[in-house]
Design an enzyme around this catalytic site. Structure first.
Site, PDB file in Angstrom:
ATOM      1  N   LEU A 122       0.832  -1.216   0.000  1.00 24.35           N
ATOM      2  CA  LEU A 122       0.000   0.000   0.000  1.00 24.35           C
ATOM      3  C   LEU A 122       0.861   1.259   0.000  1.00 24.35           C
ATOM      4  O   LEU A 122       0.510   2.255  -0.600  1.00 24.35           O
ATOM      5  CB  LEU A 122      -0.920   0.020   1.219  1.00 24.35           C
ATOM      6  CG  LEU A 122      -2.076  -0.973   1.273  1.00 24.35           C
ATOM      7  CD1 LEU A 122      -2.758  -0.900   2.620  1.00 24.35           C
ATOM      8  CD2 LEU A 122      -3.080  -0.706   0.156  1.00 24.35           C
TER       9      LEU A 122
ATOM     10  N   GLY B  62       7.553   4.065   3.265  1.00 23.79           N
ATOM     11  CA  GLY B  62       8.063   5.338   3.775  1.00 23.79           C
ATOM     12  C   GLY B  62       9.456   5.190   4.330  1.00 23.79           C
ATOM     13  O   GLY B  62      10.091   4.148   4.176  1.00 23.79           O
ATOM     14  N   ALA B  63       9.895   6.236   4.976  1.00 24.28           N
ATOM     15  CA  ALA B  63      11.244   6.247   5.534  1.00 24.28           C
ATOM     16  C   ALA B  63      11.334   5.350   6.760  1.00 24.28           C
ATOM     17  O   ALA B  63      12.413   5.039   7.220  1.00 24.28           O
ATOM     18  CB  ALA B  63      11.637   7.672   5.897  1.00 24.28           C
TER      19      ALA B  63
ATOM     20  N   GLY C 262       9.225   2.388   7.187  1.00 29.71           N
ATOM     21  CA  GLY C 262       8.726   1.034   7.014  1.00 29.71           C
ATOM     22  C   GLY C 262       7.758   0.938   5.854  1.00 29.71           C
ATOM     23  O   GLY C 262       7.579   1.892   5.105  1.00 29.71           O
TER      24      GLY C 262
ATOM     25  N   ASP D  50       2.762  15.132  11.522  1.00 30.47           N
ATOM     26  CA  ASP D  50       2.989  15.032  10.074  1.00 30.47           C
ATOM     27  C   ASP D  50       1.664  15.124   9.309  1.00 30.47           C
ATOM     28  O   ASP D  50       1.300  14.217   8.574  1.00 30.47           O
ATOM     29  CB  ASP D  50       3.707  13.714   9.769  1.00 30.47           C
ATOM     30  CG  ASP D  50       4.365  13.729   8.394  1.00 30.47           C
ATOM     31  OD1 ASP D  50       4.379  14.796   7.746  1.00 30.47           O
ATOM     32  OD2 ASP D  50       4.845  12.677   7.965  1.00 30.47           O
TER      33      ASP D  50
END
Lengths: 309, 249
Positions: free
Chosen positions: A32, A35-36, A38, A145
């Protein structure tokens, strides 16, 4: 100690993951997102679809699980995805990795939704989001974020949901994770300490980025206030956006109230305008008839003229 | 658990050293003093793959118990952030797992704990990370090839200080450049916690030709003894970092 670990754990379709502690087995469907910190996979357990986050860095999993557990304590509207399972699995008979499983939210990111459904959707979505942010803040956490990609509109319920809790930070601490363009520090509009105003700034930039005139991902622009003036499609919301950018909303609730006020003012103006609009529509409409009639008349006249000749 | 002090060197460079001591050896010596050496290798915009010499970046960090990244100048800000934070977490985790082993016996690793307990450990690590005192020495390679990247480096350091200031714990940072005229390293900014001072320092940067990375590292490490004392952390310092710090280099 490893010096530069990459968080990605590659899993393939139909791969099975069996939890070492809780013994549940998950079957991977597809990736899906990555990212940084995982990767998130769509997986099934029995007939149920779930989202599974896995990382090489077990502290990432532990930290996010802690946050999801804290959010679970809120009754009523869910803040962030529901946590379903936390476990370790041995991948490819060798390495052990930590993962957690949460509810799968089948949704569309804010940007895509607005693009296909129109800017007016910003009003209900903002109300929902700011209510959730208010609850989160009251719980002592800041989302951190906040960006359009982390706001999903659930396809079924058409309601906004916050996903990716990687940036969620205890109030008063340093924001754990942020994205440059939505960070008030980058725009020199404040520090990176976790407080409600930090999220509200980021949400104001989210709203701004929905205006097709705005390209926030452009390096070199430094003045977000000036940039707001270019967001002509969002004109009615400018006062709210300015206030949020300047950190003048002390709570998400205040910002929500102002947005709702703009919305009802808009609705009133439209109501007042709409009868006029209908009139306007009618006024030009007779003209084609007149033209039609006159043209028919003139043709007849021409024909009549020919006959006489 | 009391918070102690974490010491780091952050080396920002774009190539391999070409003079003086072996930086990998020096880095290992520094790490034995309880100071982590983090290295960021900065790529040119038109570089499509990592140049051969830049692999030294990873080796220096590995020897220095630190974190390394090789990146383009435009993501430098984020990278400085991540590297420092990860290195700090790594140091704290190392410390916490040592404690765990003392409590649970030799074989216990954080990964061997059930997820529930691991969450608790994580909470402790995070609390320490937020409250521990942090000393970061920034060492900037100003050799000729770095010249056009200086604006990016300045922005990144500016941004980094902003993140430091958001923490609850105390911090001090200092900035050194290498090489400098007639000397290997030059102090640009002595230890401070004042974020506004970065801007005044950077116009002074002037580039030179050689890259004596090892010698530069060796020289700057001494300045950790000059960090201005704060009563609180003098008393309870060296909780996390080994006590060999303080002995002369």
């Amino acid at each position: 100690m490893t010096s530069s670990i990459h968080p990605t754990v590659r899993l393939t379709k139909h791969q099975r993951l069996k939890g070492i502690w809780n013994k549940r087995t998950y079957s991977i469907v597809k990736l899906l997102g990555e990212g940084a910190r995982g990767s998130i996979y769509l997986a099934t357990v029995g007939q149920k679809q779930v989202a599974l986050k896995i990382s090489q860095d077990s502290s990432v999993i532990a930290a996010e699980v802690n946050v999801l557990k804290a959010l679970k304590k809120v009754q009523g509207m869910p803040l962030g995805p529901l946590l379903l399972d936390v476990d370790d699995a041995t991948i490819n008979h060798s390495q052990k990795h930590a993962f957690y499983v949460m509810e799968f939210i089948d949704g569309v990111p804010l940007g895509d939704w607005i693009q296909s459904h129109g800017l007016s959707w910003l009003f209900p979505i903002s109300s929902q989001l700011l209510t959730q942010l208010k609850q989160l803040h009251e719980l002592g956490y800041i989302f951190g974020d906040l960006k359009p990609d982390n706001i999903l509109i659930d396809k079924q319920t058409k309601r906004a949901r916050l996903v990716d809790v990687g940036g969620v930070t205890q109030r008063g601490r340093a924001i754990r994770e942020y994205t440059t363009w939505f960070d008030r520090g980058y725009w020199k509009m404040g520090d990176r300490r976790a407080e409600p105003q930090y999220d509200l700034f980021a949400y104001a930039v989210c709203m701004l980025s929905m205006d097709p005139h705005i390209k926030i991902h452009k390096p070199g622009q430094k003045d977000i206030i000036k940039l707001t003036q270019q967001a002509t499609n969002l004109k009615p919301l400018h006062s709210v956006i300015y206030k949020a950018l300047k950190g003048q909303y002390l709570s998400a609730h205040d910002m929500k109230k102002d947005i709702e006020q703009v919305n009802s003012r808009q609705a009133r103006v439209q109501k007042q305008r709409s009868p006029k609009k209908r009139k306007n529509k009618r006024t030009p409409s007779p003209w084609p008839e007149v033209i039609g009639i006159s043209s028919i008349l003139s043709i007849h006249l021409v024909l009549f003229y020919f006959f006489i000749m | 658990m009391k918070a102690g002090t974490i010491r780091q060197i952050l080396l920002i460079t774009d190539g391999c050293s070409n003079q003086g001591e072996d930086p990998i050896q020096v880095s290992e010596m520094i790490s034995q003093k309880g100071i982590a050496v983090n290295v960021i290798g900065v790529l040119d915009d038109d570089q499509t793959e990592e140049p051969v010499g830049l692999s030294e970046v990873n080796d220096i960090a590995k020897a220095g118990n630190g974190i390394s990244r090789i990146v383009y100048a435009d993501v430098l800000s984020e990278t400085v952030q991540t590297v420092t934070r990860q290195a700090m977490t790594q140091t704290i985790q190392g410390f916490v797992s040592k404690e765990l082993k003392e409590i649970f016996g030799k074989e216990t690793d954080e990964e061997d704990l059930p997820p529930e307990t691991r969450g608790e450990v994580q909470r402790v690590v995070e609390d320490l990370g937020e409250s521990v005192d942090l000393q970061v020495l920034i060492l900037v390679d100003t050799s000729a090839s770095m010249q056009h990247k200086m604006e990016g480096v300045k922005d990144a350091i500016d941004d980094f200080i902003l993140s430091l200031q958001a923490r609850t714990g105390n911090h001090h940072y200092s900035i050194f450049q290498f090489p400098a005229r007639n000397q290997i390293v030059k102090e640009l900014l002595p230890w401070t916690n004042d974020g506004k001072r970065v801007a005044k320092v950077f116009p002074k940067l002037a580039a030179g030709g050689i890259t004596p990375t090892g010698a530069a590292l060796k020289q700057v490490v001494r300045s950790f003894q000059e960090v201005p004392a704060l009563e609180e952390w003098r008393e309870e310092s060296d909780d996390i970092i080994d006590s060999s710090y303080g002995s002369s280099y």
